[in-house]
Design a protein around this motif. Structure first.
Motif, PDB file in Angstrom:
ATOM      1  N   THR A   1      -3.319  -0.051  -6.708  1.00  0.00           N
ATOM      2  CA  THR A   1      -2.847  -1.284  -6.056  1.00  0.00           C
ATOM      3  C   THR A   1      -2.964  -1.163  -4.540  1.00  0.00           C
ATOM      4  O   THR A   1      -2.875  -2.147  -3.831  1.00  0.00           O
ATOM      5  CB  THR A   1      -1.369  -1.578  -6.412  1.00  0.00           C
ATOM      6  OG1 THR A   1      -0.580  -0.439  -6.052  1.00  0.00           O
ATOM      7  CG2 THR A   1      -1.203  -1.858  -7.885  1.00  0.00           C
ATOM      8  N   GLY A   2      -3.127   0.075  -4.071  1.00  0.00           N
ATOM      9  CA  GLY A   2      -3.245   0.297  -2.625  1.00  0.00           C
ATOM     10  C   GLY A   2      -1.879   0.529  -2.013  1.00  0.00           C
ATOM     11  O   GLY A   2      -0.989  -0.314  -2.135  1.00  0.00           O
ATOM     12  N   VAL A   3      -1.681   1.676  -1.390  1.00  0.00           N
ATOM     13  CA  VAL A   3      -0.382   1.969  -0.776  1.00  0.00           C
ATOM     14  C   VAL A   3      -0.580   2.319   0.707  1.00  0.00           C
ATOM     15  O   VAL A   3      -1.636   2.790   1.121  1.00  0.00           O
ATOM     16  CB  VAL A   3       0.374   3.103  -1.523  1.00  0.00           C
ATOM     17  CG1 VAL A   3       0.795   2.643  -2.910  1.00  0.00           C
ATOM     18  CG2 VAL A   3      -0.435   4.364  -1.608  1.00  0.00           C
ATOM     19  N   ALA A   4       0.484   2.061   1.474  1.00  0.00           N
ATOM     20  CA  ALA A   4       0.382   2.138   2.935  1.00  0.00           C
ATOM     21  C   ALA A   4       0.094   3.547   3.451  1.00  0.00           C
ATOM     22  O   ALA A   4      -0.520   3.694   4.519  1.00  0.00           O
ATOM     23  CB  ALA A   4       1.668   1.603   3.559  1.00  0.00           C
ATOM     24  N   ILE A   5       0.519   4.588   2.728  1.00  0.00           N
ATOM     25  CA  ILE A   5       0.224   5.939   3.237  1.00  0.00           C
ATOM     26  C   ILE A   5      -1.272   6.181   3.317  1.00  0.00           C
ATOM     27  O   ILE A   5      -1.743   6.942   4.159  1.00  0.00           O
ATOM     28  CB  ILE A   5       0.891   7.082   2.420  1.00  0.00           C
ATOM     29  CG1 ILE A   5       0.661   6.897   0.935  1.00  0.00           C
ATOM     30  CG2 ILE A   5       2.362   7.237   2.780  1.00  0.00           C
ATOM     31  CD1 ILE A   5       0.974   8.151   0.131  1.00  0.00           C
ATOM     32  N   GLN A   6      -2.053   5.532   2.447  1.00  0.00           N
ATOM     33  CA  GLN A   6      -3.524   5.654   2.526  1.00  0.00           C
ATOM     34  C   GLN A   6      -3.997   5.161   3.891  1.00  0.00           C
ATOM     35  O   GLN A   6      -4.794   5.802   4.569  1.00  0.00           O
ATOM     36  CB  GLN A   6      -4.215   4.791   1.462  1.00  0.00           C
ATOM     37  CG  GLN A   6      -4.060   5.240   0.039  1.00  0.00           C
ATOM     38  CD  GLN A   6      -4.542   4.143  -0.919  1.00  0.00           C
ATOM     39  OE1 GLN A   6      -3.752   3.597  -1.665  1.00  0.00           O
ATOM     40  NE2 GLN A   6      -5.803   3.814  -0.921  1.00  0.00           N
TER      41      GLN A   6
END
Ligand SMILES: NC(=O)c1ccc[n+]([C@@H]2O[C@H](COP(=O)([O-])OP(=O)(O)OC[C@H]3O[C@@H](n4cnc5c(N)ncnc54)[C@H](O)[C@@H]3O)[C@@H](O)[C@H]2O)c1
Length: 318
Positions: A289-294
């Protein structure tokens, strides 16, 4: 002190996929070890799409990505997904940089799928299926080619012109146009469409396939027949986010899948708390889903390089 401004061309000249893969994997491990802080994404829905605010703090670096998803943007000659990152010093809050987040989104999304494939796909995987040859397809190919010896990249899109553009833009990769079913018969399959109904049939998915389900990143989106999830080892990036907006969101809402059936989070697999693939015949699915740490991990990498190189425009914000 001033705030560095990095536009898209600056990001492109500073970014490198193999480094992105490394920092994104390290960020997931740091998160698993409690060294990163990341509240859930906040969604703002509008008529033609939505916006997400994605904050995170890593050691020495914090910030937020403000990103949209507008699936009908091609009619405006704009990408579906565009993003801006604001980066701060977590010690003082000082705004270190404002940077283009669109290129970073493409790269980190490709990187995390390739990392998932490293742990979940068969080691000898050499064919990659691409379903949806839009903006995200490019970095899926580049990132997977960093980690796998790809002999064939089988691409399908309902828009032939998007496939033609993908093939002509990446002449160094063995990409060929094929049917949807052929793309799904690849060792590793990346689904990259904004579909709101299943387009990948269970009967097309062979034993041993690994699927990166990337397109579903908001409520109501889904690309896989739910029976694929029932028969697969399902790994998610973030349980709450995946349940509300990932590939599993619609099957959960229809009672066809439960949170308890999730095998692991990717962080659990990367840190060895849960095993990755152990059976060459298993079907594996990574629900991305995509996470901010990436994003923040890549922004931190880029900021460090920009500081070294120097000469970028600055803003006197404080
Ligand atoms: N998981 C994540 O971290 C993440 C990150 C970025 C984008 N996304 C999502 O990925 C999806 C794709 O994003 P994008 O930026 O590449 O969008 P895009 O509009 O550039 O590309 C989407 C492509 O899918 C194709 N397509 C649409 N329906 C299809 C179908 N039924 N079968 C085959 N092809 C089909 C379109 O023709 C287009 O080429 C979006 O849903 C986006 O929100 C997820």
């Amino acid at each position: 002190m001033s705030t560095i401004l990095l536009d898209r061309s600056a990001i492109r000249s500073l970014i490198n996929m193999s480094e992105v893969i490394n920092v994104v994997e390290e960020a997931f491990k740091a998160w698993a070890e409690g060294k990163a802080n990341m509240p859930p994404k906040a969604y703002l829905t509008v008529e033609r799409g939505d916006f997400r605010a994605m904050p995170a703090a890593l050691p020495g670096f914090a910030g937020v990505k403000w990103v949209n998803s507008h699936p009908f943007n091609r009619s405006h000659s704009l990408p579906a997904v565009m993003a801006v990152l604001i980066c701060n010093d977590p010690e003082t809050g000082f705004p270190l940089a404002v940077m283009d987040g669109t290129e970073i989104t493409y790269c980190r999304t490709g990187a995390i799928a390739a990392i998932a494939s490293k742990y979940l796909a068969r080691r000898n995987s050499n064919t990659l299926g691409i379903v949806g040859a839009g903006c995200q397809a490019y970095t899926q190919i580049i990132a997977h080619a960093e980690l796998f010896e790809l002999t064939s990249i089988n691409a399908f899109d309902i828009a032939t012109e998007n496939m033609d553009k993908l093939i002509s833009s990446l002449p160094e990769y063995p990409i060929r146009k094929c049917s949807l079913e052929e793309a799904v018969s690849s060792d590793i399959v990346c689904t990259l469409t904004p579909s709101r109904e299943p387009i990948i049939k269970r009967r097309w998915v062979a034993d041993g396939t690994h699927i990166n389900a990337v397109g579903a990143d908001g409520a109501g989106k889904e690309e896989l027949e739910p029976s694929i999830l029932r028969d697969a080892m399902v790994v998610v990036d973030e349980v709450v986010q995946a349940s509300h907006g990932g590939e599993i969101n619609m099957p959960i809402s229809k009672g066809l899948f439960t949170v308890d059936e999730i095998y692991a989070t990717l962080a659990e697999v990367l840190t060895g708390k849960k095993k990755g693939r152990t059976d060459s015949k298993a079907i594996t699915v990574f629900d991305s889903t995509g996470v901010a740490i990436q994003d923040l991990a890549v922004a931190k990498l880029i900021f460090g390089k920009a500081q070294e190189r120097g000469g970028y425009p600055v803003l006197g914000l404080v």
